[in-house]
Design a protein around this motif. Structure first.
Motif, PDB file in Angstrom:
ATOM      1  N   SER A 581       1.295  -1.044  -0.454  1.00 22.10           N
ATOM      2  CA  SER A 581       0.048  -0.195   0.228  1.00 22.10           C
ATOM      3  C   SER A 581       1.178   1.344  -0.334  1.00 22.10           C
ATOM      4  O   SER A 581       0.731   2.035  -0.902  1.00 22.10           O
ATOM      5  CB  SER A 581      -1.328   0.361   1.170  1.00 22.10           C
ATOM      6  N   ARG A 582       1.633   1.118   1.071  1.00 21.98           N
ATOM      7  CA  ARG A 582       2.675   2.318   0.901  1.00 21.98           C
ATOM      8  C   ARG A 582       3.425   2.423  -0.183  1.00 21.98           C
ATOM      9  O   ARG A 582       3.285   3.741  -1.018  1.00 21.98           O
ATOM     10  CB  ARG A 582       4.387   2.556   2.042  1.00 21.98           C
ATOM     11  N   TYR A 583       4.509   1.062  -0.755  1.00 23.72           N
ATOM     12  CA  TYR A 583       4.696   1.601  -2.455  1.00 23.72           C
ATOM     13  C   TYR A 583       3.587   2.142  -3.184  1.00 23.72           C
ATOM     14  O   TYR A 583       4.367   2.525  -4.402  1.00 23.72           O
ATOM     15  CB  TYR A 583       4.804  -0.349  -2.991  1.00 23.72           C
ATOM     16  N   ILE A 584       2.810   1.159  -3.245  1.00 21.98           N
ATOM     17  CA  ILE A 584       1.559   2.485  -4.850  1.00 21.98           C
ATOM     18  C   ILE A 584       1.446   3.475  -4.242  1.00 21.98           C
ATOM     19  O   ILE A 584       1.139   4.205  -4.864  1.00 21.98           O
ATOM     20  CB  ILE A 584       0.099   1.588  -4.418  1.00 21.98           C
ATOM     21  N   GLN A 585       0.884   3.691  -3.010  1.00 21.10           N
ATOM     22  CA  GLN A 585       0.990   5.611  -3.016  1.00 21.10           C
ATOM     23  C   GLN A 585       1.897   6.452  -3.466  1.00 21.10           C
ATOM     24  O   GLN A 585       1.833   7.415  -3.575  1.00 21.10           O
ATOM     25  CB  GLN A 585       0.834   5.734  -1.543  1.00 21.10           C
ATOM     26  N   GLN A 586       3.156   5.807  -2.944  1.00 22.69           N
ATOM     27  CA  GLN A 586       4.414   6.576  -3.590  1.00 22.69           C
ATOM     28  C   GLN A 586       4.182   6.439  -4.718  1.00 22.69           C
ATOM     29  O   GLN A 586       4.543   7.522  -5.455  1.00 22.69           O
ATOM     30  CB  GLN A 586       5.216   5.981  -3.140  1.00 22.69           C
ATOM     31  N   GLN A 587       4.289   5.555  -5.933  1.00 24.08           N
ATOM     32  CA  GLN A 587       4.114   5.485  -7.382  1.00 24.08           C
ATOM     33  C   GLN A 587       2.904   6.515  -7.727  1.00 24.08           C
ATOM     34  O   GLN A 587       3.030   7.301  -9.029  1.00 24.08           O
ATOM     35  CB  GLN A 587       4.213   4.507  -8.076  1.00 24.08           C
ATOM     36  N   ARG A 588       1.679   6.840  -7.178  1.00 17.92           N
ATOM     37  CA  ARG A 588       0.479   7.559  -7.617  1.00 17.92           C
ATOM     38  C   ARG A 588       0.927   9.222  -7.380  1.00 17.92           C
ATOM     39  O   ARG A 588      -0.007   9.800  -7.971  1.00 17.92           O
ATOM     40  CB  ARG A 588      -0.849   6.640  -7.583  1.00 17.92           C
ATOM     41  N   SER A 589       1.621   9.081  -6.123  1.00 15.84           N
ATOM     42  CA  SER A 589       1.703  10.867  -5.735  1.00 15.84           C
ATOM     43  C   SER A 589       2.257  11.575  -7.248  1.00 15.84           C
ATOM     44  O   SER A 589       2.608  12.327  -7.211  1.00 15.84           O
ATOM     45  CB  SER A 589       2.374  10.472  -4.592  1.00 15.84           C
ATOM     46  N   ASN A 594      -8.091  11.852 -11.395  1.00 13.23           N
ATOM     47  CA  ASN A 594      -9.120  12.556 -10.986  1.00 13.23           C
ATOM     48  C   ASN A 594     -10.571  12.361 -12.517  1.00 13.23           C
ATOM     49  O   ASN A 594     -10.166  11.470 -13.179  1.00 13.23           O
ATOM     50  CB  ASN A 594      -9.199  14.256 -10.990  1.00 13.23           C
ATOM     51  N   PRO A 595     -11.594  11.794 -11.395  1.00 11.95           N
ATOM     52  CA  PRO A 595     -13.524  11.139 -12.671  1.00 11.95           C
ATOM     53  C   PRO A 595     -12.785  11.568 -13.748  1.00 11.95           C
ATOM     54  O   PRO A 595     -13.771  10.583 -14.298  1.00 11.95           O
ATOM     55  CB  PRO A 595     -14.056  11.486 -11.454  1.00 11.95           C
ATOM     56  N   THR A 596     -13.045  13.023 -14.133  1.00 13.32           N
ATOM     57  CA  THR A 596     -12.999  13.398 -15.366  1.00 13.32           C
ATOM     58  C   THR A 596     -11.762  12.715 -16.938  1.00 13.32           C
ATOM     59  O   THR A 596     -12.113  12.967 -17.428  1.00 13.32           O
ATOM     60  CB  THR A 596     -13.147  14.692 -15.253  1.00 13.32           C
ATOM     61  N   ASN A 597     -10.529  13.102 -15.764  1.00 12.10           N
ATOM     62  CA  ASN A 597      -9.432  12.229 -16.393  1.00 12.10           C
ATOM     63  C   ASN A 597      -8.677  11.293 -15.953  1.00 12.10           C
ATOM     64  O   ASN A 597      -7.689  11.340 -15.194  1.00 12.10           O
ATOM     65  CB  ASN A 597      -7.901  13.183 -16.570  1.00 12.10           C
ATOM     66  N   GLN A 598      -8.835  10.017 -16.599  1.00  8.28           N
ATOM     67  CA  GLN A 598      -8.820   8.657 -16.034  1.00  8.28           C
ATOM     68  C   GLN A 598      -7.539   8.086 -16.903  1.00  8.28           C
ATOM     69  O   GLN A 598      -7.090   6.931 -16.737  1.00  8.28           O
ATOM     70  CB  GLN A 598     -10.230   7.984 -16.066  1.00  8.28           C
ATOM     71  N   THR A 599      -6.737   8.901 -18.098  1.00 11.69           N
ATOM     72  CA  THR A 599      -6.014   7.799 -18.945  1.00 11.69           C
ATOM     73  C   THR A 599      -4.771   8.044 -18.448  1.00 11.69           C
ATOM     74  O   THR A 599      -4.663   7.081 -18.229  1.00 11.69           O
ATOM     75  CB  THR A 599      -5.916   9.373 -19.753  1.00 11.69           C
ATOM     76  N   GLU A 600      -4.529   8.950 -16.906  1.00 13.03           N
ATOM     77  CA  GLU A 600      -2.927   8.439 -15.962  1.00 13.03           C
ATOM     78  C   GLU A 600      -3.876   7.202 -15.635  1.00 13.03           C
ATOM     79  O   GLU A 600      -2.520   6.261 -15.134  1.00 13.03           O
ATOM     80  CB  GLU A 600      -2.676   9.575 -15.110  1.00 13.03           C
ATOM     81  N   ALA A 601      -4.616   7.047 -14.908  1.00 14.41           N
ATOM     82  CA  ALA A 601      -5.221   5.971 -14.028  1.00 14.41           C
ATOM     83  C   ALA A 601      -5.011   4.910 -14.456  1.00 14.41           C
ATOM     84  O   ALA A 601      -4.620   3.046 -13.878  1.00 14.41           O
ATOM     85  CB  ALA A 601      -6.100   6.590 -13.201  1.00 14.41           C
ATOM     86  N   LEU A 602      -5.819   4.709 -15.347  1.00 14.01           N
ATOM     87  CA  LEU A 602      -5.816   3.901 -16.504  1.00 14.01           C
ATOM     88  C   LEU A 602      -4.233   3.015 -17.070  1.00 14.01           C
ATOM     89  O   LEU A 602      -4.499   1.926 -17.254  1.00 14.01           O
ATOM     90  CB  LEU A 602      -6.552   3.133 -17.827  1.00 14.01           C
TER      91      LEU A 602
END
Length: 633
Positions: A581-589, A594-602
């Motif tokens: 969880s800490r590793y993913i939080q560090q990477q996604r920071s 955001n909900p309207t721009n999911q390109t980075e999330a995908l």
């Protein structure tokens, strides 16, 4: 009653009837327009009667994908399939006889065809294992006779010179007593048998192909000489199939399967031959006595056969694909009725190899999957409502579980391949929800601890499906609730019984219940499934939120655990989940989403692997432990 206004009375008298008729016409037009719009959305076009044309829908197959209405399909056609063949059963190939080759006496075939040399082995000797004397009216083929025929064929390389060898080849295919047929020639030597087989396989296809040159983009039936040579081609194909059915040697299987695969355009246009060929291939594909390369070759041959037009005059491009898809599933389902020590790997191989034929046509695959999965749903609904011994036995069985695994494999592999290749999403993705629903309902159907092996089979199947399709399936509740079972929390009875192989059981023997061995096996499977499940979503941008309930629950169970070894396993798993969880939080920071721009999330950690993360170390250690357990069995 209030008095009507004069205007109302006047309207009723002069205009009401016309207004009602006008409104009815408008409603009729609106209904027709709505129906036409729905048809267009489905990819259909209404005909003169307002109904979708089935012929045009089939013609547009693959161009437009719409929802499939199962109620319009004849389900019995999908279930009543004749594809079973026993070794003792004679093939229904009764449309060839020796007189078919009389045409070669007058046929003017193509000459000077380059044939491979038939080298004679100097160490070749007559086999001492000879049959009885020749039957009345039959002539025993000797080595000298065969050499004379081969010499004639070499001097005059035409199809006419092949007549006697083909007659002998046909006699070889009818040697088994189940055919009970008299032939002009007879063989009582293994050496002659193998020599005839080698000669025919080397020369017959070349000679037949040379004389049956098809027109452009046409099969053998388009050749001008098909009418004359059809009986010859049929006799050769039938004889080859009979020998393929009767031999029991992997090397011969490979040679004969390679030969039949080159003749698929002829077999496909011969009704009895193609039906028998499908049965033979399915028999070998499902046989545990046959080597793995032979079984895989059988599936390749089935794929090839299902792609060749069958020469139907009404539907020129029709193929055997739909029939073969039914036969493949029905054959697999029959093989999955019981599972033994060698069965899991054989069934896994069958499922994996079947993917190749189901990916040939997405619409056909979806149609078959929808029908058969709906049948599984109906069995489960019946069992849920009635809960009789007979209905429960249907769904709490190896066959039912293996059928679910079959469709999970088909859906998972095809959908994941389409995603990796950037192709259009497969319609089979719609089957995922049904498979999850059936599996979770089946888990709830019988919560008895005796059926915990079945629960773990279903959970592992869904974990694999989630992994390859990248679909979120909420399985945590079905795992964490096992901590509260009395079988897990209570002190087990001591015992020294052998460990269970959970890969070949779905119901634990009664003597294992409440025992130490069974409890240890449950804890081992539970720990393994928890690791695999959270490893599925270990690279998800939402993993920290997904892991919060798991960490809380593991902390509670760690305090309750009475098994020291399992307590340490829970502690390790909890720590790895927190690290991940800490590793993913560090990477996604480092990204914006955001909900309207999911390109980075995908695209988050799309190119990373779980092995590169903290949770990956736990996954690798678990795999090593599983491999060690298998090697010690």
């Amino acid at each position: 009653m209030a008095k009507l206004k004069k205007s109302t009375v006047k309207f009723q008298k002069n205009h009401l009837k016309q207004t009602i008729e006008r409104r009815k016409k408008q409603q009729k037009v609106n209904r027709a327009f709505k129906k036409r719009q729905e048809s267009r959305n489905r990819g259909d076009r209404p005909n003169e009667n307002g109904h979708a044309s089935e012929e045009k829908t089939d013609a547009a197959e693959g161009k437009k994908s719409g929802s499939l209405d199962i109620s319009k399909l004849n389900v019995s056609d999908f279930l009543n399939v004749d594809c079973l063949l026993n070794d003792e059963e004679a093939l229904e190939l009764n449309d060839d006889n020796e007189a078919d080759l009389d045409i070669l006496d007058t046929f003017k075939g193509i000459e000077d065809i380059n044939l491979p040399e038939q080298a004679e082995d100097p160490n070749e000797e007559e086999s001492d294992d000879e049959m009885d004397e020749a039957e009345e009216g039959s002539t025993i083929v000797t080595k000298e006779m065969l050499q004379e025929w081969i010499k004639r064929l070499e001097q005059t390389p035409t199809i006419n010179s092949l007549k006697d060898i083909l007659l002998t080849f046909r006699a070889m295919s009818l040697m088994d007593e189940k055919y009970n047929t008299s032939c002009r020639y007879q063989i009582n030597s293994e050496t002659v048998f193998m020599k005839v087989l080698a000669t025919v396989l080397d020369t017959a296809p070349l000679l037949i192909n040379a004389n049956l040159i098809p027109k452009k983009q046409g099969g053998p039936t388009s050749s001008s000489k098909w009418g004359e040579l059809q009986p010859v081609a049929r006799l050769y194909c039938n004889s080859l199939l009979r020998i393929l059915h009767d031999v029991a040697d992997d090397e011969l299987y490979e040679v004969l399967l390679e030969q039949t695969n080159t003749l698929v355009s002829y077999i496909a246009v011969l009704p009895l031959a193609r039906k028998a060929y499908v049965k033979i291939l399915l028999k070998l594909w499902s046989s545990p006595m046959v080597s793995s390369p032979v079984r895989l070759q059988c599936m390749k041959n089935l794929c090839n056969l299902s792609s060749v037009p069958i020469g139907d005059k009404t539907q020129k491009k029709s193929t055997l694909l739909s029939h073969v898809l039914k036969c493949v599933y029905i054959t697999y389902a029959r093989n999955g009725q019981q599972v033994f020590e060698e069965s899991p790997s054989a069934l896994d191989e069958m499922r994996t190899s079947a993917v190749s034929i189901y990916r040939a046509n997405d619409r056909h695959a979806f149609q078959h999957a929808a029908v058969y999965v709906q049948q599984l749903t109906q069995h489960l609904e019946t069992a849920t409502k009635s809960k009789t011994k007979e209905t429960m036995k249907v769904v709490l069985s190896w066959q039912y579980l293996n059928c679910l695994k079959f469709w999970a494999t088909i859906v998972g592999v095809i959908c994941s391949t389409a995603a990796q290749e950037g192709a259009k999403p497969s319609q089979l993705s719609e089957i995922t929800y049904s498979l999850v629903q059936i599996s979770t309902q089946l888990i709830r159907l019988n919560p008895s601890v005796q059926f915990l092996p079945l629960r773990f089979h279903l959970i592992r199947m869904l974990i694999d499906l989630a992994k390859v399709t990248e679909t979120y399936i909420p399985l945590a509740p079905y795992l964490f609730e096992l901590f509260n079972l009395a079988e897990v929390r209570s002190k087990p009875k001591p015992g020294s019984m052998p460990s269970l192989d959970w890969s070949i059981i779905i119901k634990a023997p009664k003597e294992y219940l409440h025992g130490k061995v069974y409890q240890n096996e449950i804890l081992k499977e539970l720990h393994s499934c928890l690791i695999e499940y959270y490893a599925c979503y270990g690279l998800s941008i939402a993993f920290p939120e997904l892991a919060i309930p798991a960490v809380v629950e593991l902390s509670v169970q760690q305090q309750r655990a009475k098994n020291p070894h399992f307590m340490r396993q829970i502690q390790t798993l909890k720590e790895k989940l927190e690290e991940q969880s800490r590793y993913i939080q560090q990477q996604r920071s480092q990204i914006e989403y955001n909900p309207t721009n999911q390109t980075e999330a995908l695209a988050f950690m799309r190119n990373a692997t779980i092995d590169q993360t903290p949770l990956g170390n736990l996954v690798k250690s678990q795999k090593r432990a599983q491999a060690n357990r298998k090697s010690h069995k």
